[in-house]
Design an enzyme around this catalytic site. Sequence first.
Site, short mmCIF file in Angstrom:
data_model
loop_
_atom_site.label_atom_id
_atom_site.label_comp_id
_atom_site.label_asym_id
_atom_site.label_seq_id
_atom_site.Cartn_x
_atom_site.Cartn_y
_atom_site.Cartn_z
N ARG A 284 -23.09 -21.58 -0.16
CA ARG A 284 -22.26 -21.94 -1.26
C ARG A 284 -23.03 -20.97 -2.43
NH1 ARG A 284 -22.96 -27.57 -1.88
NH2 ARG A 284 -24.63 -27.08 -3.29
N TYR B 279 -4.43 -16.14 -22.77
CA TYR B 279 -4.02 -16.40 -21.50
C TYR B 279 -3.33 -17.90 -21.56
CZ TYR B 279 -3.80 -16.69 -16.25
OH TYR B 279 -3.21 -17.01 -15.23
N ASP C 108 -11.99 -12.14 -22.57
CA ASP C 108 -11.54 -11.91 -21.50
C ASP C 108 -11.19 -10.55 -21.26
OD1 ASP C 108 -9.41 -11.53 -19.28
OD2 ASP C 108 -8.92 -14.09 -19.39
N LYS D 76 -6.77 -9.05 -10.39
CA LYS D 76 -5.92 -8.17 -11.25
C LYS D 76 -6.38 -6.62 -10.70
CE LYS D 76 -3.71 -11.75 -12.68
NZ LYS D 76 -4.01 -12.08 -14.22
C1 LIG Z 1 -4.28 -13.31 -14.41
C2 LIG Z 1 -5.38 -13.58 -15.42
C3 LIG Z 1 -6.21 -14.71 -15.42
C4 LIG Z 1 -6.42 -15.72 -14.23
O1 LIG Z 1 -6.80 -15.16 -13.11
P1 LIG Z 1 -6.28 -15.79 -11.75
O2 LIG Z 1 -7.05 -15.00 -10.59
O3 LIG Z 1 -4.75 -15.73 -11.55
O4 LIG Z 1 -6.62 -17.34 -12.00
C5 LIG Z 1 -6.96 -14.78 -16.67
N1 LIG Z 1 -7.10 -14.14 -17.69
C6 LIG Z 1 -5.90 -12.98 -17.84
C7 LIG Z 1 -5.80 -12.21 -19.07
C8 LIG Z 1 -5.30 -12.96 -16.82
O5 LIG Z 1 -4.23 -11.93 -16.78
#
Ligand SMILES: *Cc1c(COP(=O)(O)O)cnc(C)c1O
Length: 402
Positions: free
Chosen positions: A59, A112, A184, A209
């Site tokens: 973990r 987001y 973010d 992403k």
């Molecule tokens: C997609 C996204 C997230 C979340 O990512 P996941 O892996 O889908 O949970 C967070 N912040 C932004 C800006 C995003 O585009």
Amino acid sequence: MSAKDGDGGRPPSRVTRLVHSGRPSGDRVTVNPPVERGSTVAFADAGELYAAGPRTYGRHGLATHAALKDALSAWHGAEHVTLTPSGLAACALSILPFVRSGDHVLITDSVYAPVRVLAQRRLKAMDVEAQFYDPRIAGDVASLIKPNTRLVYLESPGSLTFEIQDTPALCAAAKAAGAVSVMDDTWAGGWAQDPFAHGVDVVVQALTKHQGGHSDALMGAVMTNDADHAQTIADTARDLGNAVSPDDASLILRGMRTLDVRLERSAQTGRAVADWVADHPAVAEVLHPARADHPDHALWARDFTGAPGLFGVRLRPVEEASLTTALNALTLFGMGFSWGGYESLVIPCGPQLRRTASPDAPDGPLVRISTGLEDAADLIADLDQAFARLSPVSASPPTGIA
Ligand SMILES: *Cc1c(COP(=O)(O)O)cnc(C)c1O
């Protein structure tokens, strides 16, 4: 990191370190680290079982996780990296460790959408007050800071609406108030800006992403260069049983090797598509910060070095059914959530848009485009035939005989 020093001790560049970090060294080793699957780690010495140290239990991460963290550390300039099972889990882990009952946090109104829900549901349940602020407030954020403000949350550009924030001003105001600044940075992916250089304390990445890049794995990272913040984040991650799969870690690491070239191409294609779209008669506005007509273009030019191919298109008011028809007619653009993969995507944004602290968007539907690695001219031809199906709502209804 296994990168050998360049000639004459010249330190390798960030891209070179990204390619070389987290790789096994030695004779006849595989180029990539093995996927080390495991829960139990077997010890030879009973005296070691309860001694603190790495590699005690699956973990807490094994070799594959360590390799990915090395690469993330090299690419993002972050000393401390915590992996999370999704990007949203990383967002949560950048806020929850720092707040307690009675605290106040400031969150950009362009956040987001699931983070807004987290604030309104989870933080509220913890008796933490979340206040949303206009993403364009810049240094005036100081006027919203209260004695109990613990954290200022940024996302630049904003999800769906692409406002560029004045990150240095926001972070300076947070710092002056003793609040933690969190950003973010998923859109830029560490490729198009360096949030730490702008004063951000804690950086969040949805590795799902750009870093993953192939739409086949979910993961996130919370990164910092502050040892105390790192400890707070790591302790919370441990308390919550946070863990990620080594197979997924291996996929994200593989994606990262080509991050720089993929983003370069996606940015080029995105810009070409954005410029074409901007001239289309059905389009009111293109939300692409590298274009001179973007309202925050000057901030982008000051703080960013690129613009990945994810941008918004505000259409002129159209008959709603014709938007569905047009989107359904696209053959190269897929429709689906997420982005950052090798394939182009489009979504209508309407149901996700929510504003409580900044002006509502003008009329006309907002569409988000993510350009992948297809040929730009093919993507434009696809949009051209689809946009031809849009039926504009005429600005002034027919008036008959004057
Ligand atoms: C997609 C996204 C997230 C979340 O990512 P996941 O892996 O889908 O949970 C967070 N912040 C932004 C800006 C995003 O585009």
